[in-house]
Design a protein around this motif. Structure first.
Motif, PDB file in Angstrom:
ATOM      1  N   UNK A  97       0.835  -1.199   0.000  1.00 35.50           N
ATOM      2  CA  UNK A  97       0.000   0.000   0.000  1.00 35.50           C
ATOM      3  C   UNK A  97       0.875   1.257   0.000  1.00 35.50           C
ATOM      4  N   UNK A  98       1.963   1.228   0.772  1.00 33.32           N
ATOM      5  CA  UNK A  98       2.889   2.369   0.809  1.00 33.32           C
ATOM      6  C   UNK A  98       3.431   2.667  -0.589  1.00 33.32           C
ATOM      7  N   UNK A  99       3.806   1.622  -1.330  1.00 35.48           N
ATOM      8  CA  UNK A  99       4.339   1.809  -2.677  1.00 35.48           C
ATOM      9  C   UNK A  99       3.288   2.408  -3.609  1.00 35.48           C
ATOM     10  N   UNK A 100       2.046   1.986  -3.462  1.00 40.32           N
ATOM     11  CA  UNK A 100       0.987   2.518  -4.337  1.00 40.32           C
ATOM     12  C   UNK A 100       0.678   3.986  -4.006  1.00 40.32           C
ATOM     13  N   UNK A 101       0.707   4.342  -2.717  1.00 43.50           N
ATOM     14  CA  UNK A 101       0.498   5.749  -2.341  1.00 43.50           C
ATOM     15  C   UNK A 101       1.617   6.606  -2.928  1.00 43.50           C
ATOM     16  N   UNK A 102       2.828   6.093  -2.841  1.00 46.48           N
ATOM     17  CA  UNK A 102       3.956   6.834  -3.404  1.00 46.48           C
ATOM     18  C   UNK A 102       3.810   6.959  -4.923  1.00 46.48           C
ATOM     19  N   UNK A 103       3.286   5.915  -5.574  1.00 48.80           N
ATOM     20  CA  UNK A 103       3.049   5.981  -7.022  1.00 48.80           C
ATOM     21  C   UNK A 103       2.089   7.107  -7.371  1.00 48.80           C
ATOM     22  N   UNK A 104       1.062   7.290  -6.545  1.00 49.12           N
ATOM     23  CA  UNK A 104       0.083   8.345  -6.819  1.00 49.12           C
ATOM     24  C   UNK A 104       0.760   9.718  -6.794  1.00 49.12           C
ATOM     25  N   UNK A 105       1.550   9.992  -5.758  1.00 53.75           N
ATOM     26  CA  UNK A 105       2.194  11.307  -5.654  1.00 53.75           C
ATOM     27  C   UNK A 105       3.278  11.508  -6.719  1.00 53.75           C
ATOM     28  N   UNK A 106       3.840  10.401  -7.235  1.00 56.24           N
ATOM     29  CA  UNK A 106       4.885  10.530  -8.243  1.00 56.24           C
ATOM     30  C   UNK A 106       4.352  10.425  -9.669  1.00 56.24           C
ATOM     31  N   UNK A 107       3.349   9.553  -9.888  1.00 57.31           N
ATOM     32  CA  UNK A 107       2.910   9.275 -11.254  1.00 57.31           C
ATOM     33  C   UNK A 107       1.462   9.641 -11.550  1.00 57.31           C
ATOM     34  N   UNK A 108       0.666   9.924 -10.534  1.00 59.14           N
ATOM     35  CA  UNK A 108      -0.696  10.405 -10.810  1.00 59.14           C
ATOM     36  C   UNK A 108      -1.819   9.549 -10.315  1.00 59.14           C
ATOM     37  N   UNK A 109      -1.695   8.214 -10.403  1.00 56.69           N
ATOM     38  CA  UNK A 109      -2.788   7.376  -9.940  1.00 56.69           C
ATOM     39  C   UNK A 109      -2.307   5.942  -9.726  1.00 56.69           C
ATOM     40  N   UNK A 110      -3.070   5.190  -8.932  1.00 59.91           N
ATOM     41  CA  UNK A 110      -2.725   3.793  -8.642  1.00 59.91           C
ATOM     42  C   UNK A 110      -3.917   3.128  -7.957  1.00 59.91           C
ATOM     43  N   UNK A 111      -3.875   1.803  -7.894  1.00 60.30           N
ATOM     44  CA  UNK A 111      -4.908   1.033  -7.196  1.00 60.30           C
ATOM     45  C   UNK A 111      -4.254  -0.224  -6.637  1.00 60.30           C
ATOM     46  N   UNK A 112      -4.804  -0.730  -5.553  1.00 54.17           N
ATOM     47  CA  UNK A 112      -4.231  -1.910  -4.913  1.00 54.17           C
ATOM     48  C   UNK A 112      -5.309  -2.619  -4.104  1.00 54.17           C
ATOM     49  N   UNK A 113      -5.201  -3.939  -4.015  1.00 51.97           N
ATOM     50  CA  UNK A 113      -6.072  -4.712  -3.130  1.00 51.97           C
ATOM     51  C   UNK A 113      -5.313  -4.965  -1.829  1.00 51.97           C
ATOM     52  N   UNK A 114      -5.968  -4.703  -0.714  1.00 56.72           N
ATOM     53  CA  UNK A 114      -5.325  -4.881   0.589  1.00 56.72           C
ATOM     54  C   UNK A 114      -6.391  -5.164   1.636  1.00 56.72           C
ATOM     55  N   UNK A 115      -5.930  -5.646   2.789  1.00 53.61           N
ATOM     56  CA  UNK A 115      -6.844  -5.939   3.896  1.00 53.61           C
ATOM     57  C   UNK A 115      -6.766  -4.824   4.933  1.00 53.61           C
ATOM     58  N   UNK A 116      -7.945  -4.337   5.303  1.00 55.56           N
ATOM     59  CA  UNK A 116      -8.053  -3.289   6.318  1.00 55.56           C
ATOM     60  C   UNK A 116      -8.376  -3.937   7.667  1.00 55.56           C
ATOM     61  N   UNK A 117      -7.676  -3.489   8.697  1.00 57.79           N
ATOM     62  CA  UNK A 117      -7.970  -4.005  10.036  1.00 57.79           C
ATOM     63  C   UNK A 117      -8.821  -2.989  10.782  1.00 57.79           C
ATOM     64  N   UNK A 118      -9.969  -3.432  11.278  1.00 54.88           N
ATOM     65  CA  UNK A 118     -10.894  -2.548  11.971  1.00 54.88           C
ATOM     66  C   UNK A 118     -10.445  -2.321  13.407  1.00 54.88           C
ATOM     67  N   UNK A 119     -11.128  -1.413  14.069  1.00 58.50           N
ATOM     68  CA  UNK A 119     -10.806  -1.105  15.467  1.00 58.50           C
ATOM     69  C   UNK A 119     -10.988  -2.328  16.352  1.00 58.50           C
ATOM     70  N   UNK A 120     -11.952  -3.213  15.980  1.00 52.61           N
ATOM     71  CA  UNK A 120     -12.212  -4.415  16.779  1.00 52.61           C
ATOM     72  C   UNK A 120     -11.247  -5.549  16.450  1.00 52.61           C
ATOM     73  N   UNK A 121     -10.416  -5.393  15.393  1.00 47.74           N
ATOM     74  CA  UNK A 121      -9.427  -6.413  15.074  1.00 47.74           C
ATOM     75  C   UNK A 121      -9.775  -7.302  13.894  1.00 47.74           C
TER      76      UNK A 121
END
Length: 375
Positions: A162-186
């Protein structure tokens, strides 16, 4: 009563001259929307009041937003002599604030109606704007999200991606990635996270949205498990068919051998019965061969290798092999083929089995007459 004032105050009250202000009673509840008695009591108690907001009603019935600052002037004995102050018309400012608040409410409503979790992230990896869905999906409050980095919401195994894709957005304009989000409950939620670069007042931001793909991931996992189970069952079926055919073929070979011996020893009605046994045995043997071929084809389907073949030549080879069987059944062949080669891409072994099965079935289900083969 107003003792002294300047023309701008007359304009605020909506009267034509300062002289008319002397007829205005400031205790009149219709002049200000707040409690004038409470304002006067607070002023006398504190000695002064700075920037009190209220709304005045003008002589024509209109209203103005004002900011009042006032102080008490007392005599030597401490009694109130008069009040003096300054009044600022802040109507335009209040209207601008109301317009800004209405615009914010409109934008918030639009963002909250989106089908996913909206977010606006700066180059320091901080949330600057988000919608209600992000709070609902993650379980974090508005105050908590404001203190979090986007990477804090991602499971550790997916953070680098996810970090690499965020960096791609600021450097190249856009990006997308599949990832797992952890909620407050775990718990974890699989999401597609998108991002696009935007520039607001010369500052770069990432604007994007997260879409919950839990149903899609569950469906894909179920499909994968079903496919693996089907492959296992298919392999078991092939093994079963091969074993079954082998177990039947062994005694069948003996039966056909005994039938050939008996055919030489008997005659009349007994010989006719022996011939029936032999024909039925050969038919069963052909069926078993077809079952074995089908099982082998299913096991080796991924190994089929196509090459350039002459269909006419392959058909002729098949007919030469099948000619004795055709004649033994009292049938004849009518062949119609071009004189020139006819090429196609096919696996020679598979093509041979297909042609043999076609002619064999034709022989099997034709009681009399001829079999027509055309290319």
């Amino acid at each position: 009563r107003i003792l002294s004032a300047n023309p701008p105050l007359a304009d605020l009250f909506g009267v034509e001259s300062v002289e008319e202000l002397r007829d205005v009673d400031l205790n009149d509840a219709g002049i200000a929307q707040d409690d004038r008695s409470a304002f006067k009591d607070a002023l006398e108690q504190r000695g002064k009041i700075v920037q009190n907001e209220t709304v005045w009603t003008r002589a024509d019935g209109g209203t103005v937003h004002v900011l009042e600052s006032a102080r008490v002037v007392r005599d030597g004995d401490g009694s109130v002599r008069y009040y003096e102050g300054v009044v600022e018309d802040i109507t335009e400012r209040k209207q601008a604030e109301q317009a800004l608040r209405a615009e914010k409410n409109f934008i918030d409503s639009a963002l909250n109606s989106l089908p996913g979790a909206f977010y606006l992230i700066d180059e320091d990896f901080r949330f600057r704007r988000w919608n209600r869905q992000l709070e609902e999906v993650t379980g974090y409050s508005e105050a908590e999200i404001g203190e979090l980095s986007p990477l804090d919401l991602v499971v550790e195994a997916d953070r680098e991606r996810v970090f690499e894709r965020i960096r791609d957005v600021f450097e190249n304009g856009q990006a997308a990635v599949e990832a797992r989000i952890r909620t407050r409950e775990g718990s974890t939620i699989p999401m597609v996270l998108t991002g696009a670069q935007v520039c607001i007042e010369d500052t770069l931001y990432l604007v994007g949205m997260g879409i919950d793909i839990s149903e899609r991931v569950a469906a894909e996992e179920a499909l994968k498990e079903a496919k693996e189970e089907a492959e296992v069952m298919n392999r078991l079926k092939s093994v079963f068919l091969a074993n079954m055919s082998h177990e039947i073929r062994t005694p069948l070979t003996s039966i056909l051998g005994f039938a050939d011996v008996l055919d030489e020893e008997v005659d009349g009605e007994a010989q006719r019965i022996v011939e029936m046994i032999r024909q039925s045995g050969h038919r069963l043997k052909e069926t078993l061969t077809s079952v074995l071929e089908l099982a082998r084809l299913e096991r080796e389907s991924a190994e089929v290798e196509a090459e350039r073949c002459d269909l006419v030549e392959r058909v002729e080879e098949t007919l030469d092999l099948m000619q004795p069987q055709v004649e033994s059944n009292g049938l004849s062949l009518a062949v119609q083929m071009p004189s020139e080669p006819t090429y196609l891409q096919a696996d020679p072994k598979v093509l041979h089995r297909v042609l043999t099965n076609l002619v064999s079935n034709a022989v099997k289900f034709t009681e009399e007459g001829r079999i027509r083969v055309a290319v």
